[in-house]
Motif scaffolding. Sequence first.
Motif, PDB file in Angstrom:
ATOM      1  N   ASP A 269       0.822  -1.204   0.000  1.00 51.21           N
ATOM      2  CA  ASP A 269       0.000   0.000   0.000  1.00 51.21           C
ATOM      3  C   ASP A 269       0.863   1.264   0.000  1.00 51.21           C
ATOM      4  O   ASP A 269       2.016   1.210  -0.354  1.00 51.21           O
ATOM      5  CB  ASP A 269      -0.961  -0.073   1.195  1.00 51.21           C
ATOM      6  CG  ASP A 269      -1.911  -1.259   1.047  1.00 51.21           C
ATOM      7  OD1 ASP A 269      -2.607  -1.313   0.029  1.00 51.21           O
ATOM      8  OD2 ASP A 269      -1.916  -2.132   1.926  1.00 51.21           O
TER       9      ASP A 269
ATOM     10  N   ILE B 142      -7.485   5.423  -4.172  1.00 55.22           N
ATOM     11  CA  ILE B 142      -7.175   5.127  -2.765  1.00 55.22           C
ATOM     12  C   ILE B 142      -8.477   4.713  -2.106  1.00 55.22           C
ATOM     13  O   ILE B 142      -9.481   5.429  -2.175  1.00 55.22           O
ATOM     14  CB  ILE B 142      -6.528   6.343  -2.067  1.00 55.22           C
ATOM     15  CG1 ILE B 142      -5.111   6.537  -2.640  1.00 55.22           C
ATOM     16  CG2 ILE B 142      -6.488   6.149  -0.559  1.00 55.22           C
ATOM     17  CD1 ILE B 142      -4.350   7.708  -2.053  1.00 55.22           C
TER      18      ILE B 142
ATOM     19  N   ASP C 232      -4.780   2.338   2.023  1.00 59.22           N
ATOM     20  CA  ASP C 232      -5.017   1.144   1.200  1.00 59.22           C
ATOM     21  C   ASP C 232      -5.253   1.617  -0.234  1.00 59.22           C
ATOM     22  O   ASP C 232      -6.206   2.353  -0.496  1.00 59.22           O
ATOM     23  CB  ASP C 232      -6.238   0.382   1.721  1.00 59.22           C
ATOM     24  CG  ASP C 232      -6.504  -0.903   0.932  1.00 59.22           C
ATOM     25  OD1 ASP C 232      -5.710  -1.219   0.024  1.00 59.22           O
ATOM     26  OD2 ASP C 232      -7.499  -1.579   1.219  1.00 59.22           O
ATOM     27  N   ALA C 233      -4.372   1.209  -1.132  1.00 62.42           N
ATOM     28  CA  ALA C 233      -4.470   1.682  -2.525  1.00 62.42           C
ATOM     29  C   ALA C 233      -4.728   0.510  -3.453  1.00 62.42           C
ATOM     30  O   ALA C 233      -4.494  -0.624  -3.099  1.00 62.42           O
ATOM     31  CB  ALA C 233      -3.193   2.371  -2.932  1.00 62.42           C
TER      32      ALA C 233
END
Lengths: 141, 483
Positions: A12, A116, A140-141
């Motif tokens: 991430d 994202i 968290d991507a």
Amino acid sequence: MKNCKILSHTADIRVDVNAKTIEKLFINAASCLFELLTDAKDKPKTVRQVQLEAQSLEDLLVFWLNELISVFYSFQFLPIKYKVKIEDSEGVKVLTAEIKGAGFNPYNNKHMKQEIKAATYHELKIEKNKKGFAAEIIFDA
Amino acid sequence: MGEIKLEKINDYKFRIPKESCPGMRVDGIVYASGKLLPDIKRDKALNQVTNVAYLPGIVNCSLAMPDIHWGYGFPIGGVAATDPENGGVISPGGVGYDINCGVRLLKTNLEIGDIKDKISKIADALYNHVPSGVGSTGEVKVSHAEEKKLLIDGAKWAVSRGLGVKEDLESCEENGAILDADPDSVSERAYERGKAQSGTLGSGNHFLEVQVIEEVFDQKIAEELGIAKGQIAIMIHSGSRGFGYQVCDDSLREMVNCFSKYAISIPDRQLACAPIESPEAKRYIGAMRAAANYAWANRQVLMHLARESFEKVFSKSWQSLGMDLIYDVAHNIAKFEKHFVNGREKMLCVHRKGATRAFGPGNPQLPQKYKTIGQPVIIPGDMGRASYLLIGTKKAEEESFASTCHGAGRVASRHEALKRIDFDQLMNELKTKGIEVRAMSKKTIVEEAPSVYKNIDDVIEVVHEAGLSYKVCKMRPLCVVKG
């Protein structure tokens, strides 16, 4: 990115954000988030008010960033300028913010840099240091 | 927290004793090999295995699959089961933001010779017809009332609108719709965030690939599944998009307050959780299931669009191209399943965060056509090497709550990829291998370069040798559409 540094994370996005005051830390974290999301530039046209409460400053920072992400995708609102006030009310951390922004369609837009999903609570700690405040945030991507 | 010590049980299985960290309720078990361990130890994934072992009501062990890497909350590749009768909790961090991110695999009756001159055309057709990319929006627009039906019926909703056939449904985990989804537990914000994204692939590691079956390891099962060397397959990897992200965020926002309310102590707030019988947990379970069904509907729509793309290129119906669904698996989900704890069968809440269910032959939850062979397990690799089709085992049911790996697992960050990988060089390498790539952005391609992943062969070797799932065949990518 000003007041924000990207650190390594396997899956991430991890960033280090700094500011002189706690309010400015929240603003810098928000600016960092939107620099990661988009390269769009615009002038503020509309205003949104946000009020959030949490048991800790760390939770409040995650609530704040996720509220902004949610508003960005759900209402197609790009935050540009922020006024943030953080108070302690009988042990509860309360954030009151005025966000000036503009309409922005995040869908099929060449100015979107990445998606994202959320800011996470993982390893998040707001620290007071000689220069003010610092926080490492994992998105968290 | 210092370095986590691993005790070797055998060549493919390692233990983190619960004595390693005060507060761990059970051991950690890590499936890995000598080759994979250095990468696994490089980041904080093992610390996350120990954090998960603090969850109230956790039973047997906190498990890590060989594709484990550092996530947030659970490691990616983490599995844990909790016992509702013994204070067991459910944690949205054990599912993740992309609820029911998963994979489906279709076969075709085409062979490599049928498509080798059409690969570029197929890539263009898929890229133009399947909405993908950062914040993509779909063709499928649904009203609020209609969306509530979608959240209950999942893939069946799409089929009822002509986007597939009923045979597709029996080839999905949970028949493409988990029961007892509760649309009323979903916030208005989640509806708002998800409404533009039904029928979209998404970005990041989500993809649509055309693959050729390069090697068959188990001839008998391959025949049962109707696949053979040289045959063309299509793999779709996607999840619940913004809808699922918002459901997870809403639940976590509520559950971070549960630490004090239910006197829960866990080292990571991302593992916020609530006792399964609590109102907070019930709301999350209802909403999480709704998001899971959103994802199944989404993959069904994506498959329909892929079938239409092939119809255009080959001027034949998808039925005459043999584009049947082999299976669809969820790899970010929490489900209630019966497993054995200390010799006694119990209903447990199994969290799989980057892990795939792998039921063995005879499992009553499998569709009739797979009862004798076991559950097909679909494992995507990276866009330059390979993916695998495996089959579930009894051994997985006995020792890993019927779970196996979910992919290759990252070894390098997106940021690092952007620093060290040259886009043109990468595209040349892929072209040399005969792989056509289409994506909305160069950045996505670089961030998803093969070198940022573990070698899928090494991961599959571990789950095969450990008996968590067995190799059926290996697929090589021919064309990749990335989000």
